[in-house]
Motif scaffolding. Structure first.
Motif, mmCIF file in Angstrom:
data_model
loop_
_atom_site.group_PDB
_atom_site.id
_atom_site.type_symbol
_atom_site.label_atom_id
_atom_site.label_comp_id
_atom_site.label_asym_id
_atom_site.label_seq_id
_atom_site.Cartn_x
_atom_site.Cartn_y
_atom_site.Cartn_z
ATOM 1 N N ARG A 2 -45.865 64.432 -10.722
ATOM 2 C CA ARG A 2 -45.792 63.470 -9.629
ATOM 3 C C ARG A 2 -44.557 63.749 -8.780
ATOM 4 N N VAL A 3 -44.625 63.387 -7.517
ATOM 5 C CA VAL A 3 -43.466 63.453 -6.628
ATOM 6 C C VAL A 3 -42.720 62.142 -6.786
ATOM 7 N N ALA A 4 -41.525 62.215 -7.371
ATOM 8 C CA ALA A 4 -40.769 60.996 -7.696
ATOM 9 C C ALA A 4 -39.801 60.584 -6.604
ATOM 10 N N GLY A 5 -39.467 61.483 -5.669
ATOM 11 C CA GLY A 5 -38.512 61.144 -4.619
ATOM 12 C C GLY A 5 -38.515 62.171 -3.506
ATOM 13 N N LEU A 6 -38.133 61.738 -2.321
ATOM 14 C CA LEU A 6 -38.042 62.611 -1.153
ATOM 15 C C LEU A 6 -36.710 62.404 -0.454
ATOM 16 N N GLY A 7 -36.196 63.468 0.158
ATOM 17 C CA GLY A 7 -34.942 63.362 0.894
ATOM 18 C C GLY A 7 -34.936 64.284 2.093
ATOM 19 N N ALA A 8 -34.161 63.946 3.117
ATOM 20 C CA ALA A 8 -34.106 64.731 4.348
ATOM 21 C C ALA A 8 -32.682 64.816 4.863
ATOM 22 N N ALA A 9 -32.377 65.921 5.531
ATOM 23 C CA ALA A 9 -31.062 66.088 6.161
ATOM 24 C C ALA A 9 -31.215 66.997 7.377
ATOM 25 N N VAL A 10 -30.673 66.567 8.506
ATOM 26 C CA VAL A 10 -30.662 67.399 9.710
ATOM 27 C C VAL A 10 -29.247 67.402 10.289
ATOM 28 N N PRO A 11 -28.894 68.441 11.027
ATOM 29 C CA PRO A 11 -27.555 68.494 11.625
ATOM 30 C C PRO A 11 -27.316 67.356 12.611
ATOM 31 N N GLN A 12 -26.047 67.091 12.872
ATOM 32 C CA GLN A 12 -25.688 66.003 13.784
ATOM 33 C C GLN A 12 -26.066 66.307 15.237
ATOM 34 N N GLN A 13 -25.904 67.558 15.642
ATOM 35 C CA GLN A 13 -26.104 67.907 17.054
ATOM 36 C C GLN A 13 -27.583 67.907 17.438
ATOM 37 N N ARG A 14 -27.943 67.087 18.395
ATOM 38 C CA ARG A 14 -29.301 67.045 18.933
ATOM 39 C C ARG A 14 -29.311 67.785 20.268
ATOM 40 N N VAL A 15 -30.207 68.742 20.402
ATOM 41 C CA VAL A 15 -30.319 69.525 21.635
ATOM 42 C C VAL A 15 -31.676 69.222 22.253
ATOM 43 N N SER A 16 -31.672 68.586 23.414
ATOM 44 C CA SER A 16 -32.921 68.206 24.073
ATOM 45 C C SER A 16 -33.459 69.362 24.913
ATOM 46 N N ASN A 17 -34.704 69.212 25.353
ATOM 47 C CA ASN A 17 -35.274 70.203 26.267
ATOM 48 C C ASN A 17 -34.484 70.268 27.562
ATOM 49 N N HIS A 18 -33.986 69.137 28.014
ATOM 50 C CA HIS A 18 -33.183 69.111 29.239
ATOM 51 C C HIS A 18 -31.893 69.908 29.060
ATOM 52 N N ASP A 19 -31.313 69.848 27.861
ATOM 53 C CA ASP A 19 -30.117 70.642 27.580
ATOM 54 C C ASP A 19 -30.430 72.134 27.688
ATOM 55 N N LEU A 20 -31.576 72.544 27.141
ATOM 56 C CA LEU A 20 -31.954 73.960 27.200
ATOM 57 C C LEU A 20 -32.261 74.389 28.619
ATOM 58 N N ALA A 21 -32.857 73.486 29.405
ATOM 59 C CA ALA A 21 -33.230 73.814 30.786
ATOM 60 C C ALA A 21 -32.017 74.066 31.668
ATOM 61 N N GLU A 22 -30.839 73.604 31.229
ATOM 62 C CA GLU A 22 -29.622 73.846 32.002
ATOM 63 C C GLU A 22 -29.184 75.309 31.955
ATOM 64 N N ARG A 23 -29.658 76.045 30.926
ATOM 65 C CA ARG A 23 -29.232 77.444 30.826
ATOM 66 C C ARG A 23 -30.387 78.436 30.669
ATOM 67 N N LEU A 24 -31.614 77.928 30.494
ATOM 68 C CA LEU A 24 -32.774 78.800 30.368
ATOM 69 C C LEU A 24 -33.784 78.501 31.468
ATOM 70 N N ASP A 25 -34.626 79.483 31.763
ATOM 71 C CA ASP A 25 -35.677 79.301 32.769
ATOM 72 C C ASP A 25 -36.842 78.564 32.112
#
Length: 313
Positions: A2-25
């Motif tokens: 059985r799956v007795a537990g779940l956990g998640a972790a992501v980095p603090q920095q969130r990069v939006s599509n708008h952030d990428l559009a500032e430097r990419l086409d």
């Protein structure tokens, strides 16, 4: 088991599509329309594959109500280890204060389900009662930040599951059907080439083969369980992008309301995507005791792996 537990972790920095559009086409509309992705989390200074994996593991153990001392086995699925040696599993065990054996599984985006398969089988060993299975990747370390074809697709993160041995009785939680397979002729479709530093990808061909692989593997696992798509309460595929997930679910005959879609804020986190999606579904109240859950991964190689299980949380 059985799956007795779940956990998640992501980095603090969130990069939006708008952030990428500032430097990419590119643009938010272009990215969302083709992938369903709105943002991704990117590891910063001090945020490593090991640190993300350890934090996800720590949270999964807390969710299971188990102390680190209870863990007998640590498996980490990753294609982006911090060092070639020792294994990420050893570094995670050290960070968590475990005295447990373990090893890494490199199946890229299918790695977590490969590791899940392995842990479920090893729980038949009487010396192993609790396994900590983690999917963790820091794909930003192997993605060219100036390549709009790949930079928009990937994010960093880790997800973990605690697996424990259960009673082998009818109706008990556990694995109902499985499938493992691959098509090595597609090895160059998604790879870090020899001598290269960054991921190279044939996007259209990957879309076609990934969709076919998910459908074939999901169908095979259901068939071995004597089940059909109508029996699936929740479908949790690798979170590559919304179009692949939608196409696979449609061909399998699984309605949208039974599909977990977790790419909007996390993008493709490789081996972390499925455990992150499971944890998100649990938080949202979409995973319930008795639910039959189809979990399916596909990754570079091309390799695929599916587990059809009965949930008990």
């Amino acid at each position: 088991m059985r799956v007795a537990g779940l956990g998640a972790a992501v980095p603090q920095q969130r990069v939006s599509n708008h952030d990428l559009a500032e430097r990419l086409d590119t643009s938010d509309a272009w990215i969302v329309g083709r992938t369903g992705i709105k943002a991704r989390h990117i590891a910063g200074l001090g945020e490593t594959t090991t640190s993300l994996a350890a934090e996800a593991g720590r949270r999964a153990l807390a969710d299971a109500g188990l102390a680190p001392a209870a863990v007998d086995l640590v498996l980490v699925a990753t294609a982006t280890p911090d060092t070639p040696c020792p294994s990420t599993s050893a570094r995670v065990a050290a960070d968590l204060g475990l005295r447990a054996s373990g090893f890494d599984v490199n199946g890229a985006c299918s790695g977590f389900v490969h590791a899940f398969h392995t842990a479920a089988a090893l729980l038949a060993d009487p010396s192993i009662g609790v396994a900590l299975v983690i999917g963790a990747d820091r794909f930003s370390s192997i993605v060219d930040p100036d390549d709009r074809g790949t930079a928009v697709l990937f994010g960093d993160g880790a997800g973990a599951a605690v697996l424990t041995r259960g009673e082998a009785i009818p109706g008990a939680p556990g694995v109902l059907g499985t499938d493992l397979g691959g098509d090595p002729s597609g090895v160059a479709i998604l790879e870090v080439p020899r001598g290269g530093a960054y991921v190279a990808m044939d996007g259209p061909e990957l879309f076609r083969r990934a969709t076919r692989g998910l459908v074939a593997s999901g169908s095979a696992a259901l068939g071995r369980a004597g089940a059909t798509a109508a029996d699936v309460d929740l479908y949790v595929p690798h979170q590559a992008n919304a179009r692949i997930i939608g196409a696979a679910a449609d061909r399998l005959g699984i309605t949208e309301d039974r599909v977990v879609l977790d790419v909007a804020e996390r993008a493709n986190t490789s081996a972390a995507s499925i455990p992150l999606a499971l944890e998100a579904a649990q938080r949202a109240g979409r995973l319930r005791p008795g639910h039959r859950v189809l979990v399916s991964g596909i990754g570079a190689g091309l390799a695929w792996s599916t587990v059809y299980l009965r949930w008990d949380r």
